[in-house]
Design a protein around this motif. Structure first.
Motif, PDB file in Angstrom:
ATOM      1  N   UNK A 647      60.877  24.798  34.561  1.00 32.49           N
ATOM      2  CA  UNK A 647      62.196  25.449  34.586  1.00 32.49           C
ATOM      3  C   UNK A 647      63.309  24.440  34.839  1.00 32.49           C
ATOM      4  N   UNK A 648      63.031  23.380  35.628  1.00 34.81           N
ATOM      5  CA  UNK A 648      64.093  22.432  35.962  1.00 34.81           C
ATOM      6  C   UNK A 648      64.515  21.590  34.763  1.00 34.81           C
ATOM      7  N   UNK A 649      63.664  21.546  33.720  1.00 34.09           N
ATOM      8  CA  UNK A 649      64.007  20.793  32.507  1.00 34.09           C
ATOM      9  C   UNK A 649      64.478  21.709  31.382  1.00 34.09           C
ATOM     10  N   UNK A 650      64.497  23.015  31.627  1.00 31.70           N
ATOM     11  CA  UNK A 650      64.833  23.980  30.577  1.00 31.70           C
ATOM     12  C   UNK A 650      66.301  23.844  30.170  1.00 31.70           C
ATOM     13  N   UNK A 652      69.314  25.508  28.347  1.00 27.67           N
ATOM     14  CA  UNK A 652      69.822  26.783  27.845  1.00 27.67           C
ATOM     15  C   UNK A 652      70.705  26.617  26.608  1.00 27.67           C
ATOM     16  N   UNK A 653      71.063  25.382  26.269  1.00 33.66           N
ATOM     17  CA  UNK A 653      71.888  25.139  25.079  1.00 33.66           C
ATOM     18  C   UNK A 653      71.045  24.860  23.836  1.00 33.66           C
ATOM     19  N   UNK A 654      69.737  24.997  23.951  1.00 32.94           N
ATOM     20  CA  UNK A 654      68.869  24.748  22.790  1.00 32.94           C
ATOM     21  C   UNK A 654      69.229  25.700  21.649  1.00 32.94           C
ATOM     22  N   UNK A 655      69.335  25.173  20.454  1.00 36.74           N
ATOM     23  CA  UNK A 655      69.678  25.998  19.299  1.00 36.74           C
ATOM     24  C   UNK A 655      68.521  26.894  18.871  1.00 36.74           C
ATOM     25  N   UNK A 656      67.324  26.569  19.327  1.00 36.84           N
ATOM     26  CA  UNK A 656      66.163  27.371  18.964  1.00 36.84           C
ATOM     27  C   UNK A 656      66.226  28.740  19.644  1.00 36.84           C
ATOM     28  N   UNK A 657      66.897  28.817  20.799  1.00 36.86           N
ATOM     29  CA  UNK A 657      66.956  30.074  21.556  1.00 36.86           C
ATOM     30  C   UNK A 657      67.576  31.180  20.713  1.00 36.86           C
ATOM     31  N   UNK A 690      72.743  28.794  32.494  1.00 38.31           N
ATOM     32  CA  UNK A 690      72.041  27.597  32.933  1.00 38.31           C
ATOM     33  C   UNK A 690      70.616  27.980  33.302  1.00 38.31           C
ATOM     34  N   UNK A 691      69.819  26.990  33.692  1.00 33.87           N
ATOM     35  CA  UNK A 691      68.402  27.281  33.938  1.00 33.87           C
ATOM     36  C   UNK A 691      68.208  28.218  35.119  1.00 33.87           C
TER      37      UNK A 691
END
Length: 791
Positions: A647-650, A652-657, A690-691
């Motif tokens: 979770x600490x590396x997740x 939230x701006x990933x375009x895959x989401x 955010x994460x």
């Protein structure tokens, strides 16, 4: 100064009676200062969770992100959710000085307000950027601990690197050394510490830089002696040189803050600790050296740099060794110039074995001289290069011109031109905040948002920060006139649900955190204030995120760019609290009546399903696969990483989401990869800032990757190339894959056996984060160590 039994019993320029049994130390031309007091050190204290030297303040360690939080206490009685908070010990120690490590200008103010709320005035450990808000810092009336850990210069030679360096960072690099001087100018009580320095040896160097930037030497000395001793309640014993106090003092060769000064002794309780004993005697100067050999007198010049360094100068500068202990003189040198490897004469001085690489070792026959000093004349005996007995003498010829202080040589003449402090401290700040004015806006189209609607060619008069009049042909002699012909005037936009201007959004310890307040956590330098002002927003309602059932108390703010956190607050506004219960289903069936105010969606001909759940993926950890390595953070080095949390590396701006969400996936299990025990996966909801906001379940499962018993390619967690993967899957070229896999299975068993033994201990000398991470609520029994293991 007379010392007996570790204390000063007499002190003064005259009238001091020296006891008959005293050992007299002649400190002519020396300087004596009270020993420094460092109020914030960890000298001699082993770092928590490791052996001494393994971490310490500011170095290494497990980190908060890898340590599972203690949600509930397993001890009965008046204990908080964190069992480490022991009320009885806390109450017993309330009379001690209390230090709050804030480490930032805004955290300084938060620490002060916490103390004020609970009736405590903290000593605040500063962050080095307080000069940016020195008025607010002064208003706290607190005492501060200042580190001299100034930022290093940024590398901006590469234009691509330079783009990543902000103007604020550049200005802070230049102005950080002015921080102590800003405290002095504002008359704020402070002391200095070596804490946070990359190398404690840089302390005096950085202190001289602070003095160069305006800190007075008098206040610097107080900050190292009287002030910390007073704050610690020991000024009756240390912090100054007075009769009856402990004999803790420094002896130096010159003014303590001069770059050319050497600290000679540090005396503690009347006991001498020699720092640089050989520098005690000041024999610097040029001497005429005469050696009386059987063949006649040979003359040289002797350039003495210190009690351990000198040059013998004839036709060449000669190498050798020199020492002087205040009485005895020893000098060895070869009259034949030494040759460096590769040719060329060795230049430079010599002495006491400290020459290092600066001078080549003497070669060939040597003069070996020893003698006695009788002031400015030295005499003695020795042997010449052939072993014959000889005599020699040296007489003082001239003093060496004192070199200018290095810092002084670098210091530009006249007042220095430094960057201006702006509010906020970035590229968009004000040097001076805008002043409130009376304004008359003429001939605007005014949108009232009231029953009057839109008013054409209308004037608006503003007085004292409020709307005084709206009408036509208004006038006011004291108001500044703004011609708004062709322009529109509306009420400022109010954002009723926002997450800007906050240093953090979610409180991660519990589900219900109604006690926390956004008001305590405002960040007035958030660039989003500036950007939203440009879009017409003038007020925002700042809420916690949705990770908690009850997030905490909200704060209504005015977007005053450049104001401090307290001045952002909308004074007198009603308080609210954030509930994040979600849009829960309250009823399913036919002929259901819509609740009052509910939005009705006609879904005739449509289908409604529960949101899809993607149970195992690397969403938010891997963006472009193998194409761009820097966009991937999916695995950790090593075989056993049970303490790693995905979770600490997740991201939230990933375009895959957005792609997954458009296909009906609303929850995903984000899974770490690599090694044998990869770490903890987390369940995230695919609509978050955010994460922390994304975390639906922080720790879902520990992931164990079973080694493959055959070499297979292209499958995650199985096989690998003949040489094996870095994580250990597959085997070495030519090795039996089944044997290699069995060996790795045994290593997994060994890990769990060690974890079992560790977790059965009632107390641990050192905390093992990897074993702590597999600790579950059940008793330790075989591999039932954790709540859920995913194979």
């Amino acid at each position: 100064m007379v010392i007996r039994d570790g204390k000063i019993i007499a002190l003064g320029a005259t009238g001091v009676v020296v006891p008959k049994d005293a050992v007299v130390i002649d400190c002519k031309d020396k300087y004596i200062y009270p020993s420094f007091v460092d109020i914030y050190t960890d000298y001699g204290v082993a770092p928590a969770g490791g052996a001494a030297g393994a971490g310490g303040r500011g170095g290494g360690g497990g980190g908060f992100g890898n340590t599972p939080p203690q949600i509930t206490s397993n001890k009965t009685g008046p204990y908080g959710w964190n069992q480490a908070l022991k009320p009885e010990a806390w109450n017993d120690n309330q009379s001690l000085p209390q230090i709050f490590d804030a480490d930032d200008k805004w955290n300084d103010l938060r620490a002060f307000r916490i103390g004020k709320e609970f009736g405590t005035q903290y000593i605040i450990k500063a962050g080095g950027n307080e000069y940016q808000r020195i008025k607010e810092i002064a208003d706290t009336k607190a005492s501060f601990i200042l580190s001299l850990n100034f930022p290093q210069a940024m590398d901006v030679e590469d234009p691509n690197d330079a783009r990543a360096v902000s103007l604020g960072d550049m200005k802070h690099w230049e102005l950080a050394p002015t921080n102590p001087a800003a405290f002095e100018k504002a008359n704020i009580s402070f002391c200095l510490t070596t804490a946070d320095l990359r190398d404690p040896k840089q302390f005096l160097t950085n202190l001289r830089k602070a003095i160069e930037m305006g800190l007075s030497e008098t206040r610097a000395m107080d900050a190292l002696t009287k002030t910390p001793a007073t704050l610690l309640g020991v000024y009756d014993k240390v912090g100054s040189l007075e009769t009856g106090k402990l004999a803790n003092f420094l002896i130096t060769s010159g003014p303590i803050f001069s770059a050319t000064t050497t600290i000679l002794h540090n005396w503690v309780h009347g006991g001498k600790y020699a720092i640089k004993e050989d520098a005690w005697y000041d024999v610097k100067g040029m001497y005429n050296l005469t050696i009386n050999t059987p063949a006649g007198a040979v003359n040289y010049s002797l350039d003495v740099k210190s009690a351990s360094v000198a040059n013998v100068i004839g036709k060449d500068t000669l190498t050798g060794r020199f020492t002087f202990d205040g009485k005895m003189v020893k000098l060895n040198f070869s009259p034949i110039p030494a040759r460096r490897p590769g040719g060329g004469n060795a230049g430079g001085g010599f002495g006491g074995g400290r020459g290092g690489a600066a001078a080549a070792a003497p070669t060939g026959p040597q003069y070996r001289l020893s003698g006695v000093s009788s002031g400015t004349n030295w005499n003695g005996t020795g042997e010449d290069t052939a072993g014959n007995k000889i005599t020699w003498s040296a007489s003082f010829a001239s003093a060496v011109t004192a070199s200018t202080d290095t810092a002084a040589r670098r210091r530009p003449a006249g007042p220095q031109r430094l960057a201006k402090v702006t509010f906020p401290f970035d590229g968009y700040g004000w040097e001076e905040a805008p002043k409130q004015e009376d304004l008359l806006i003429k001939n605007a189209t005014v949108w009232t948002s009231e029953k009057e609607g839109k008013l054409e060619n209308t004037d608006v008069l503003l007085k004292g920060g409020k709307i005084s009049k709206i009408g036509k042909n208004l006038s006011d002699a004291g108001a500044k006139v703004i011609d708004a012909t062709g322009k529109h005037v509306t009420a400022g936009i109010i954002d009723e649900h926002s997450h800007i201007a906050a240093a953090s959004i979610n409180e991660g310890g519990q589900s219900v955190t109604s006690e926390v307040r956004i008001a305590d956590n405002l960040n007035p330098e958030d660039i989003n204030i500036y950007r939203q002002l440009s879009g017409g927003v003038t007020s925002s309602h700042i809420l916690h995120g949705s990770a908690n059932t009850i997030g905490g108390q909200t704060q209504l703010i005015k977007l005053r760019w450049g104001a401090n956190d307290d001045d952002l607050k909308f004074k007198g506004s009603d308080g609210f609290i954030k509930f994040a219960l979600g849009e829960n289903i309250t009823n399913v069936g036919t002929n259901i009546s819509a609740a009052s105010g509910a939005t009705v969606i006609d879904a005739k001909g449509k289908h409604v399903y529960p949101g899809l759940i993607l149970p195992s993926c690397d969403l938010g950890l891997k963006e472009i696969g193998a194409g761009v390595r820097a966009s991937n953070d999916v695995s950790e080095l090593g075989d056993f990483n049970s303490n790693i949390r995905s979770i600490t590396a997740y991201n939230t701006d990933s375009r895959v989401i957005a792609v997954l969400r458009s296909n009906g996936i609303l929850l995903a299990g984000v899974t770490p990869e690599g090694g044998l025990i990869s770490g903890s996966s987390s369940v995230v909801q695919l609509d978050a800032w955010n994460w922390e906001d994304a975390a639906y379940k922080m720790d879902a499962a520990i992931h164990l990757r079973m080694p493959s018993f055959i070499n297979r390619f292209g499958r995650r967690g199985g096989g690998g190339p003949p040489g094996g993967f870095p994580g250990g899957f597959g085997g070495a070229a030519g090795a039996d894959p089944a044997r290699a896999a069995l060996d790795r299975v045994e290593s997994i068993k060994a890990f769990f056996r060690e974890a079992k033994g560790y977790l059965q201990e009632t107390a641990h000398t050192n905390t093992n984060l990897k074993f702590e991470a597999v600790k579950g609520k059940t008793n330790v029994d075989r591999y039932r160590l954790c709540k859920r293991v995913w194979f």
